[in-house]
Design an enzyme around this catalytic site. Structure first.
Site, PDB file in Angstrom:
ATOM      1  N   SER A 288      13.277  21.621 -32.249  1.00 46.33           N
ATOM      2  CA  SER A 288      12.847  20.254 -31.955  1.00 46.33           C
ATOM      3  C   SER A 288      11.331  20.102 -31.870  1.00 46.33           C
ATOM      4  O   SER A 288      10.619  20.415 -32.814  1.00 46.33           O
ATOM      5  CB  SER A 288      13.544  19.830 -30.666  1.00 46.33           C
ATOM      6  OG  SER A 288      13.265  18.510 -30.341  1.00 46.33           O
TER       7      SER A 288
ATOM      8  N   PRO B 125      14.302  21.161 -11.734  1.00 44.93           N
ATOM      9  CA  PRO B 125      13.934  22.313 -12.568  1.00 44.93           C
ATOM     10  C   PRO B 125      14.158  21.952 -14.027  1.00 44.93           C
ATOM     11  O   PRO B 125      15.154  21.305 -14.349  1.00 44.93           O
ATOM     12  CB  PRO B 125      14.925  23.387 -12.115  1.00 44.93           C
ATOM     13  CG  PRO B 125      16.115  22.641 -11.610  1.00 44.93           C
ATOM     14  CD  PRO B 125      15.616  21.334 -11.065  1.00 44.93           C
TER      15      PRO B 125
ATOM     16  N   GLY C 167      15.257  22.316 -17.867  1.00 43.41           N
ATOM     17  CA  GLY C 167      16.324  23.057 -18.530  1.00 43.41           C
ATOM     18  C   GLY C 167      15.823  23.760 -19.781  1.00 43.41           C
ATOM     19  O   GLY C 167      16.559  24.510 -20.410  1.00 43.41           O
ATOM     20  N   THR C 168      14.590  23.514 -20.164  1.00 42.81           N
ATOM     21  CA  THR C 168      14.104  24.086 -21.428  1.00 42.81           C
ATOM     22  C   THR C 168      12.831  24.919 -21.268  1.00 42.81           C
ATOM     23  O   THR C 168      12.412  25.585 -22.191  1.00 42.81           O
ATOM     24  CB  THR C 168      13.778  22.967 -22.444  1.00 42.81           C
ATOM     25  OG1 THR C 168      12.735  22.169 -21.897  1.00 42.81           O
ATOM     26  CG2 THR C 168      14.974  22.089 -22.732  1.00 42.81           C
TER      27      THR C 168
HETATM   28  C1  16G Z   1      16.557  18.754 -24.180  1.00 41.62           C
HETATM   29  C2  16G Z   1      17.600  17.684 -24.219  1.00 41.62           C
HETATM   30  C3  16G Z   1      16.967  16.348 -23.921  1.00 41.62           C
HETATM   31  C4  16G Z   1      16.267  16.410 -22.588  1.00 41.62           C
HETATM   32  C5  16G Z   1      15.311  17.559 -22.534  1.00 41.62           C
HETATM   33  C6  16G Z   1      14.825  17.755 -21.118  1.00 41.62           C
HETATM   34  C7  16G Z   1      19.543  17.632 -25.672  1.00 41.62           C
HETATM   35  C8  16G Z   1      20.023  17.683 -27.079  1.00 41.62           C
HETATM   36  N1  16G Z   1      18.222  17.650 -25.524  1.00 41.62           N
HETATM   37  O1  16G Z   1      15.599  18.557 -25.175  1.00 41.62           O
HETATM   38  O2  16G Z   1      17.984  15.406 -23.889  1.00 41.62           O
HETATM   39  O3  16G Z   1      15.562  15.236 -22.339  1.00 41.62           O
HETATM   40  O4  16G Z   1      15.970  18.750 -22.918  1.00 41.62           O
HETATM   41  O5  16G Z   1      14.050  18.899 -21.028  1.00 41.62           O
HETATM   42  O6  16G Z   1      20.308  17.573 -24.738  1.00 41.62           O
HETATM   43  P1  16G Z   1      13.696  19.526 -19.624  1.00 41.62           P
HETATM   44  O7  16G Z   1      14.993  19.936 -18.968  1.00 41.62           O
HETATM   45  O8  16G Z   1      12.824  20.672 -19.953  1.00 41.62           O
HETATM   46  O9  16G Z   1      12.991  18.476 -18.842  1.00 41.62           O
HETATM   47 MG    MG Z   2      14.442  16.834 -31.055  1.00 37.01          MG
END
Ligand code: 16G
Ligand code: MG
Length: 550
Positions: free
Chosen positions: A69, A505, A507-508
């Site tokens: 992404s 926290p 998620g990414t």
């Molecule tokens: C991912 C999610 C997106 C969310 C983002 C939050 C999917 C396909 N994508 O990109 O929806 O806004 O994570 O990121 O679910 P964060 O947890 O790092 O804030």
């Molecule tokens: Mg994307």
């Protein structure tokens, strides 16, 4: 016995995709995502999981997308797509994690056997998997790891090539609905463009074309795909000017451009020099997010994010439903805690629609939106779509208008059900949705923007020793743990007019995110950094306290 599983064959293939030592992989909100050079073994195993999932679901085709992404170019990632184009069922995310972390070939076989027995999978069922990737340089090597995994289990393999994430979701649904009552479309890239282009033309017919739209494609896969889509639509209906469309030069993907850059920095992307009255939008690297923006008379940057798109789409659809006389169809909007407070007020008080708030992540929004006849969901970051229930679809397809005006509204609703990607948020489809609405209303971006004014808001990252100690409730709006921290945040918030702040926290990324909004820019920044400082001090902050604006 062509289809049954040969464990020696799997072990022999797995030798070429060894799991690195000392790494713990997790299938998170967006699948697996990290530095591309750590992903070989993971992708091989995701292939295996895709095959098992297909066998479990009666040989339905499973989708696999290789993308990271909006992440930097050196990252990559992978996610699985269920038969109707939705995210992988949550209970299977754990299997993905288990497979990815199996250390040896024998461990791997053990996990596979566990998954098979737990889910009562018939090993002899044929399996089918369709995959695609974005334009990242690491893509081809990862694809070959994936194919090794798929071949080790003798799956039917469909290579969909370089595509946007939503195109892969689209085609997965097409394969699984072909020849049925719910046929979603032709399972080809061409089929995708045709479906969208035909629907778009139906909605804008007879209306004067708007001024050109500048599109920052983040130097990603959205660039060639938007160009293709624009050809199908025709310049007389929509004039597109692509910028940041260099998806072949290394180092450019998402670099100082794209939807995430624009939304987070609240500024124009590199290479974009729009003037007053110009119209612009940014996609992210895999084209599943879009944000719009323009500059005001005095040169101020104005962002129209996912919340604004939800308001625009919600308002238009509600008008059409009313005009069409379809009062039995309820429309609802789904947001996350990141939605600007003004947008929620606008939706609830001006548009009079029910609004639900759910935790971050597409799967949560999508499922909640399915509860309405027409469910509009958007994250503030620009990911979102509109879902039509079976009931809504049937009504819209079959109803006859009593007057020309009613018939016209019904026709438009019908076209919208084709225009809007029903599987996942889609930058190309969302762009057409916004353009179709603005063309119908003959609105400038400024007119659209006038629905409400965003409260100033700020997002701050805090690096902590262990972000997993943060537990939230109430759709992430309140902290349960660390104990006592929420009370201290509440106290700070109460000192600011229209103040709101929450901590969750990520998620990414290995960080904790702090969001704040308040009546003025100054107050908002203060609140954000005070809360960030609190988190840093009380919950194991490391590497320097965020202290700008204090
Ligand atoms: C991912 C999610 C997106 C969310 C983002 C939050 C999917 C396909 N994508 O990109 O929806 O806004 O994570 O990121 O679910 P964060 O947890 O790092 O804030
Ligand atoms: Mg994307």
């Amino acid at each position: 016995m062509q289809n049954s599983i040969n464990y020696d064959q799997i072990k022999a293939a797995a030798v070429y995709h060894p799991k690195p030592q000392n790494i713990k992989y997790t299938y998170g909100t967006a699948g697996f995502r990290m530095k591309a050079d750590l992903l070989d073994s993971v992708i091989f195993r995701v292939g295996i999981l895709g095959v098992l999932r297909s066998k479990k679901l009666d040989s339905k085709t499973i989708g696999i997308m290789i993308t990271a992404s909006h992440n930097p170019e050196q990252d990559n990632g992978v996610k699985l797509v269920d038969p109707y184009g939705e995210m992988l069922e949550q209970s299977w995310e754990d299997y993905a994690t288990l497979l990815a972390n199996a250390q040896t070939e024998d461990d791997l076989v053990d996990v596979i056997k566990q998954i098979i027995s737990k889910n009562d999978i018939d090993e002899s069922k044929p399996a089918s998997v369709v995959y695609a990737r974005d334009t990242r340089p690491s893509g081809p090597a990862l694809v070959s790891a994936l194919v090794d995994g798929l071949k080790a289990l003798n799956a039917k393999i469909i290579d969909f090539g370089i595509k946007t994430t939503p195109q892969l979701h689209y085609v997965t649904r097409c394969y699984n609905t072909q020849g049925t009552m719910d046929s979603y479309g032709e399972p080809t890239e061409e089929g995708y463009y045709k479906k969208l282009a035909i629907a778009f033309r139906k909605i804008v017919v007879g209306k004067p074309r708007l001024s050109p739209i500048y599109i920052d494609a983040a130097n990603g896969v959205g660039a060639p795909k938007m160009r293709e889509l624009a050809k199908h639509i025709g310049n007389d209906n929509l004039e597109v000017i692509l910028i940041n469309d260099d998806y072949t030069t290394q180092g450019k993907l998402n670099y100082q451009c794209g939807a995430d850059f624009v939304k987070t920095g609240q500024k124009l992307p590199f290479g974009c020099s729009i003037k007053y009255q110009d119209r612009a939008a940014s996609f992210d690297g895999d084209a599943d997010r879009i944000v719009y923006y323009y500059v005001d008379e005095d040169g101020t940057f104005r962002l129209l994010d996912g919340d604004k798109i939800a308001g625009l789409a919600g308002g238009f659809i509600i008008d059409l439903v009313k005009t069409a006389g379809l009062e039995g169809i309820n429309v609802g909007v789904v947001q996350t805690a990141y939605a600007n407070g003004s947008s929620t007020t606008y939706l609830e008080k001006v548009l009079n629609v029910p609004v639900s708030c759910v935790p971050t992540g597409v799967k949560h929004l999508h499922h909640e939106a399915e509860k309405y006849d027409v469910g509009v969901y958007f994250e503030a970051n620009g990911h979102g779509t509109v879902l039509f229930s079976q009931k809504a679809l049937k009504t819209i397809q079959s109803v006859k208008g009593q007057t020309a005006e009613q018939e016209n509204a019904i026709e438009k609703l019908r076209a919208l059900t084709d225009l809007i990607n029903q599987t996942v948020g889609d930058a190309l489809s969302d762009l057409l949705l916004v353009e179709a609405i603005l063309t119908n209303r003959q609105w400038t971006l400024k007119q659209w923007d006038q629905a409400y004014s965003d409260l100033p808001n700020r997002l701050v990252k805090v690096v902590v020793e262990n972000r997993h100690i943060f537990k939230t409730t109430d759709a992430e709006r309140k902290l349960v743990e660390p104990a006592g921290l929420q009370e201290q945040i509440n106290k700070l918030v109460s000192e600011y007019k229209d103040g709101r702040s929450f901590v969750r926290p990520s998620g990414t990324e290995d960080v904790v995110r702090v969001y704040a909004e308040a009546a003025t820019r100054e107050e908002c920044d203060k609140l954000a950094y005070k809360v960030a400082g609190l988190v840093y001090d009380q919950a194991g902050g490391t590497g320097g306290k965020p202290k700008e604006f204090l």
